[in-house]
Design an enzyme around this catalytic site. Structure first.
Site, mmCIF file in Angstrom:
data_model
loop_
_atom_site.group_PDB
_atom_site.id
_atom_site.type_symbol
_atom_site.label_atom_id
_atom_site.label_comp_id
_atom_site.label_asym_id
_atom_site.label_seq_id
_atom_site.Cartn_x
_atom_site.Cartn_y
_atom_site.Cartn_z
ATOM 1 N N HIS A 64 35.736 33.408 36.805
ATOM 2 C CA HIS A 64 35.176 34.498 37.613
ATOM 3 C C HIS A 64 33.695 34.281 37.906
ATOM 4 O O HIS A 64 32.875 35.196 37.802
ATOM 5 C CB HIS A 64 35.392 35.846 36.922
ATOM 6 C CG HIS A 64 36.807 36.322 36.979
ATOM 7 N ND1 HIS A 64 37.422 36.693 38.163
ATOM 8 C CD2 HIS A 64 37.740 36.451 36.005
ATOM 9 C CE1 HIS A 64 38.674 37.049 37.910
ATOM 10 N NE2 HIS A 64 38.892 36.901 36.617
ATOM 11 N N ASP A 90 37.589 34.681 30.735
ATOM 12 C CA ASP A 90 38.992 34.952 31.070
ATOM 13 C C ASP A 90 39.359 34.270 32.379
ATOM 14 O O ASP A 90 38.508 33.916 33.190
ATOM 15 C CB ASP A 90 39.234 36.457 31.183
ATOM 16 C CG ASP A 90 38.411 37.107 32.292
ATOM 17 O OD1 ASP A 90 37.216 36.770 32.392
ATOM 18 O OD2 ASP A 90 38.948 37.941 33.035
ATOM 19 N N GLU A 91 40.656 34.074 32.566
ATOM 20 C CA GLU A 91 41.225 33.606 33.828
ATOM 21 C C GLU A 91 40.457 32.414 34.414
ATOM 22 O O GLU A 91 39.996 32.446 35.553
ATOM 23 C CB GLU A 91 41.293 34.765 34.828
ATOM 24 C CG GLU A 91 42.210 35.884 34.346
ATOM 25 C CD GLU A 91 42.347 37.041 35.318
ATOM 26 O OE1 GLU A 91 41.407 37.278 36.099
ATOM 27 O OE2 GLU A 91 43.391 37.715 35.303
ATOM 28 N N VAL A 92 40.338 31.371 33.609
ATOM 29 C CA VAL A 92 39.659 30.157 34.064
ATOM 30 C C VAL A 92 40.684 29.331 34.858
ATOM 31 O O VAL A 92 41.287 28.389 34.360
ATOM 32 C CB VAL A 92 39.080 29.364 32.872
ATOM 33 C CG1 VAL A 92 38.238 28.190 33.370
ATOM 34 C CG2 VAL A 92 38.233 30.274 31.995
#
Length: 507
Positions: free
Chosen positions: A96, A165-167
């Site tokens: 992000h 998160d959410e790499v």
């Protein structure tokens, strides 16, 4: 449903996502007071482009509206402290990173900088703007500088959230592929090497600062990988799940697995808004209450030895920097109040609901059915942003009405004003005028309500937020109606020009 034990002792953090619709500072101060009154004892602040970065990082600041000043960031902490709330800043350090950039050469552009072609090298892959390339030293140094500036402007904070998160697409970049070509290396190790490097840098600079990170990138790791990750004793994991039907058994198992690997200091993360749909405008309280009821079941099922430090009630304003605005905060305050009271009472009991309605001065916990201030004993002062919430509910109902959404499906359009008729400008003037009247009446109603929404919205948010909200949530809905009106006018001009000429008289 029988009452469960109240949420175990620990922090109840309200998450503020500022990468869209950042509240004006005076409104934010009022919200902080409300959070405290509702039972929160901390706020997790994700500043993103609203932080007043300085020097080479000034390019990270928003160009759509002014970021908070250093004095305003300090005032947030002062107001929070006066209300008994701890402030925990959140800085994304891996995924992000859509708003991440290196120093400006040339000077800053008024866009998200990673879109700039000369800076693509800091992305893991060219078409994913959110994931940082972990192999570039300049990227790591800039993350460290972001952290330094944020931490130093939060002298009273005891914790820092480093995101992670959410790499997405990690391991798919050219440099990562080369790194992974060595036998025994994995994407999990690549992730851990970057996160542990960042976390160790924070620990060296601020030995007494607790570090929190999202857990999702660790969920697929086995016991040995977690235990040898380098994160044990370094970070506290925050396990997030916003689903109203959260899998209690699997969540308990995951928390046990983290704890068994030595990651025993844990947080939960629920949601009070911003997790229903990427373009949701009006928050459903019951959906988010259900999510918190599931988390209460998780807490009740945890064995001894798992140290839950608290829960963060997330309120996402966008899914990411490039998506539309989710529900604005005023639309979600009944949901937040209800969620906090659910955690406090162990259920969403009549007593919990009564506390919400009395505190906010509303007759219903669902924002769609709350009564106007004149018909309740409450006062709008008890509910900061209440008038905007009411106006958005009213406008959204109009925009979602069958008459507006499916105007082109009505019998007269499908019978006398089809694309065939419109292209050839062969229409019934009588029916075309009838359709014109209906469309203009609908548009006038929408325009009137939009003007009211914008007027109220700019009291609480920057003018750019009001403009963005209207262009994203209103314009696409009324565009087909506007095209019908244009085609009606063109057709009437072709067939009975005197009607159009007469309608122009006096305009």
């Amino acid at each position: 449903m029988d009452a469960l034990p109240a949420w175990p002792k620990g922090k109840k953090l309200v998450h503020l996502d500022l990468k869209g619709a950042p509240p004006r500072i005076d409104y934010l101060h009022k919200l902080i007071g409300l959070f405290s009154g509702l039972g929160a004892n901390g706020i997790l602040v994700e500043y993103e482009d609203m932080f007043p970065y300085e020097g080479e990082l000034k390019v990270l600041q928003s160009t759509q509206h002014s970021p908070y000043s250093r004095e305003e960031v300090l005032s947030i902490q002062e107001v929070a402290k006066s209300q008994g709330l701890e402030v925990i800043p959140l800085v994304q350090t891996f995924g992000h990173m859509e708003n991440f950039s290196p120093p400006p050469h040339p000077p800053p552009l008024s866009q998200f900088v990673l879109k700039h072609k000369s800076l693509w090298g800091l992305r893991e892959v060219g078409h994913c703007l959110g994931t940082l390339n972990p192999h570039r030293e300049e990227g790591v140094r800039l993350v460290e500088e972001m952290l330094r500036q944020v931490v130093e402007l939060h002298p009273g904070s005891t914790s820092l959230h480093i995101g992670a998160d959410e790499v997405y697409l990690l391991g798919e970049g050219e440099e990562s592929r080369r790194w992974l070509s060595t036998p025994g290396r994995t994407v999990q190790q690549l992730f851990l090497s970057h996160v542990t490097r960042v976390a160790k840098g924070v620990r060296e600079a601020w030995p007494n600062l607790n570090m929190i990170m999202w857990d999702d990138m660790l969920r697929g790791m086995d016991h040995d990988t977690l235990k040898g990750s380098g994160l044990v004793g370094l970070v506290q994991l925050m396990l997030w799940d916003y689903n109203p039907t959260l899998d209690v058994k699997n969540t308990v198992y995951l928390l046990e697995r983290y704890s068994g690997a030595g990651l025993s200091e844990l947080w939960a993360a629920s949601a009070f808004k911003g997790s229903t749909n990427v373009h949701t405008c009006v928050t459903s309280t019951q959906r988010h209450v259900d999510n918190h009821l599931q988390w209460l079941q998780v807490a009740a099922a945890l064995p001894e030895g798992i140290h839950m430090l608290g829960i963060a009630l997330t309120g996402w304003q966008r899914y990411d920097h490039l998506s539309v605005l989710c529900e604005l905060l005023p639309l979600a305050l009944p949901s937040l109040a209800s969620s906090l009271q659910t955690l406090t009472h162990g259920q969403f009991s009549p007593e919990a609901q009564s506390r919400v309605t009395k505190t906010l001065g509303i007759s219903s916990v669902e924002v769609e059915t709350m009564e106007s201030p004149s018909s309740t004993t409450g006062d709008s002062v008890l509910f900061p942003g209440r008038r905007l919430a009411e106006l958005v509910v009213e406008l959204t109902a109009i925009l979602q009405s069958e008459e507006l959404r499916h105007f082109e499906d009505n019998m007269f359009v499908r019978g006398w004003f089809t694309p065939y008729h419109r292209q050839r400008k062969i229409v019934s003037p009588l029916i075309a005028q009838q359709l014109q009247c209906q469309a203009m009446t609908l548009l006038a109603l929408v325009e009137q309500r939009v003007a009211m929404v914008k007027k109220e919205m700019v009291r609480l948010y920057p003018a750019s937020t009001a403009q963005e909200w209207v262009e994203q949530h209103v314009s696409p809905v009324v565009a087909p109606l506007q095209r019908v009106l244009e085609d009606i006018r063109a057709s009437l001009l072709e067939m009975v020009p005197q009607i159009v000429s007469a309608s122009m008289v006096g305009q």
